[in-house]
Design an enzyme around this catalytic site. Structure first.
Site, PDB file in Angstrom:
ATOM      1  N   ARG A   1      15.266  -1.643  -6.064  1.00  0.00           N
ATOM      2  CA  ARG A   1      13.889  -1.694  -6.559  1.00  0.00           C
ATOM      3  C   ARG A   1      13.872  -1.516  -8.070  1.00  0.00           C
ATOM      4  O   ARG A   1      14.724  -0.835  -8.636  1.00  0.00           O
ATOM      5  CB  ARG A   1      13.040  -0.577  -5.929  1.00  0.00           C
ATOM      6  CG  ARG A   1      13.113  -0.480  -4.413  1.00  0.00           C
ATOM      7  CD  ARG A   1      12.371  -1.590  -3.717  1.00  0.00           C
ATOM      8  NE  ARG A   1      10.960  -1.665  -4.059  1.00  0.00           N
ATOM      9  CZ  ARG A   1       9.982  -0.990  -3.434  1.00  0.00           C
ATOM     10  NH1 ARG A   1      10.275  -0.185  -2.450  1.00  0.00           N
ATOM     11  NH2 ARG A   1       8.721  -1.134  -3.806  1.00  0.00           N
TER      12      ARG A   1
ATOM     13  N   PRO B   1       0.838  -1.204   0.000  1.00  0.00           N
ATOM     14  CA  PRO B   1       0.000   0.000   0.000  1.00  0.00           C
ATOM     15  C   PRO B   1       0.873   1.254   0.000  1.00  0.00           C
ATOM     16  O   PRO B   1       1.822   1.341   0.771  1.00  0.00           O
ATOM     17  CB  PRO B   1      -0.778  -0.100   1.318  1.00  0.00           C
ATOM     18  CG  PRO B   1      -0.663  -1.517   1.754  1.00  0.00           C
ATOM     19  CD  PRO B   1       0.633  -2.019   1.190  1.00  0.00           C
ATOM     20  N   GLU B   2       0.572   2.170  -0.884  1.00  0.00           N
ATOM     21  CA  GLU B   2       1.268   3.445  -0.885  1.00  0.00           C
ATOM     22  C   GLU B   2       0.333   4.495  -0.282  1.00  0.00           C
ATOM     23  O   GLU B   2      -0.738   4.173   0.188  1.00  0.00           O
ATOM     24  CB  GLU B   2       1.706   3.791  -2.319  1.00  0.00           C
ATOM     25  CG  GLU B   2       2.733   2.786  -2.842  1.00  0.00           C
ATOM     26  CD  GLU B   2       3.453   3.252  -4.097  1.00  0.00           C
ATOM     27  OE1 GLU B   2       3.469   4.458  -4.366  1.00  0.00           O
ATOM     28  OE2 GLU B   2       4.007   2.397  -4.811  1.00  0.00           O
TER      29      GLU B   2
ATOM     30  N   LYS C   1       2.854   7.010   5.224  1.00  0.00           N
ATOM     31  CA  LYS C   1       2.174   5.718   5.114  1.00  0.00           C
ATOM     32  C   LYS C   1       1.824   5.134   6.484  1.00  0.00           C
ATOM     33  O   LYS C   1       1.460   3.974   6.590  1.00  0.00           O
ATOM     34  CB  LYS C   1       3.045   4.747   4.314  1.00  0.00           C
ATOM     35  CG  LYS C   1       3.199   5.184   2.859  1.00  0.00           C
ATOM     36  CD  LYS C   1       3.758   4.088   1.987  1.00  0.00           C
ATOM     37  CE  LYS C   1       5.242   4.205   1.853  1.00  0.00           C
ATOM     38  NZ  LYS C   1       5.801   3.180   0.945  1.00  0.00           N
TER      39      LYS C   1
END
Ligand code: ZN
Length: 263
Positions: free
Chosen positions: A253, A2-3, A53
């Site tokens: 990433r 989740p961002e 977040k």
């Protein structure tokens, strides 16, 4: 993972369900899942908001629970604390029998209890919220000044602006036409302005999409309604020029970009 837009959607859904409820007991799956949460017992929930977040469940006397969903977490309310699903890792039973539950198949999410006043220290390194008045073109320009690391890595470290994860950082850079490998400090002022507008624009579309995806209870996938241009589209044609989208690794990433449109 989740961002920011997904976390905001979770917060908006949770808020009306938990506000005013009193916590009468709590439990957790493993010692590492939650820390200090016994202190929440007996307190009423006064609100729910978000910093980056992190979900902040506001309790009486200024204390709060901080919840990080990590890869697969979701914070929900179950109708009966005793009937919680097996993937629930931490739970807070209310005086009406319902419970707030951290449901997390991979069990990486964390809940911690904090007293009033700990917030500034906790979030000292977080940049401004992207939709706040603090996040201006000048702020982004000042943060980027002299920075030699690649702009994608710079955007991901949360100090310039909070809430940009891997998907939306890639999409914002595509929209701004900036090569993710370019040193952050070597982007012209005009292009920093375009990057700022792209970050806010991408996150707005993402928030709308997360709110739609989260109308129904249960799990949801980040960016599931978000119209991605480059993220996850390695080898497919760029929507702007038709050249193949590339994938590289930055800071461990994946980064997706178009080497023709992004300079
Ligand atoms: Zn292109």
């Amino acid at each position: 993972m989740p961002e920011l837009p997904e976390v905001e959607a979770v917060v908006r859904r949770l808020r009306p369900l938990v506000e005013g409820a009193r916590i009468v007991s709590c439990g957790q799956w493993r010692a590492t899942t939650a820390k200090g949460t016994d202190c929440a017992v007996g307190r009423r929930i006064e609100g729910v908001d978000r910093r980056g977040k992190h979900i902040l469940v506001r309790l009486e006397s200024g204390a709060f629970l901080r919840v990080h969903l990590k890869m697969t977490g979701n914070l929900t309310v179950v109708g009966d604390a005793r009937m919680r699903p097996p993937t629930v890792r931490a739970w807070f039973e209310f005086d009406d029998g319902r419970a707030m539950a951290l449901d997390d198949p991979r069990a990486l999410g964390r809940v911690t209890f904090h007293e009033r006043g700990e917030e500034n220290e906790l979030f000292r390194d977080l940049g401004p919220e992207p939709f706040s008045g603090e996040f201006t073109v000048d702020h982004l320009k000042n943060k980027a000044r002299g920075v030699r690391k690649p702009v994608k890595t710079f955007l991901m470290d949360q100090r310039a602006v909070t809430g940009l994860g891997n998907i939306y950082a890639a999409e914002a850079l595509f929209e701004a036409g900036i090569d993710p490998r370019r040193a952050a400090g070597r982007i012209s002022t005009a292009r920093i302005g375009r990057l700022h507008a792209a970050i806010v624009g991408v996150l707005r579309v993402a928030l709308d999409s997360a709110l739609r995806a989260y109308i129904e209870p249960g799990g949801f996938t980040e960016g599931e309604n978000f119209p991605v241009a480059v993220y996850g589209r390695q080898g497919e044609p760029c929507p702007a020029c038709g050249k193949q989208v590339k994938r590289i690794i930055q800071g461990g990433r994946s980064t997706y970009f178009c080497s023709n449109c992004q300079r």
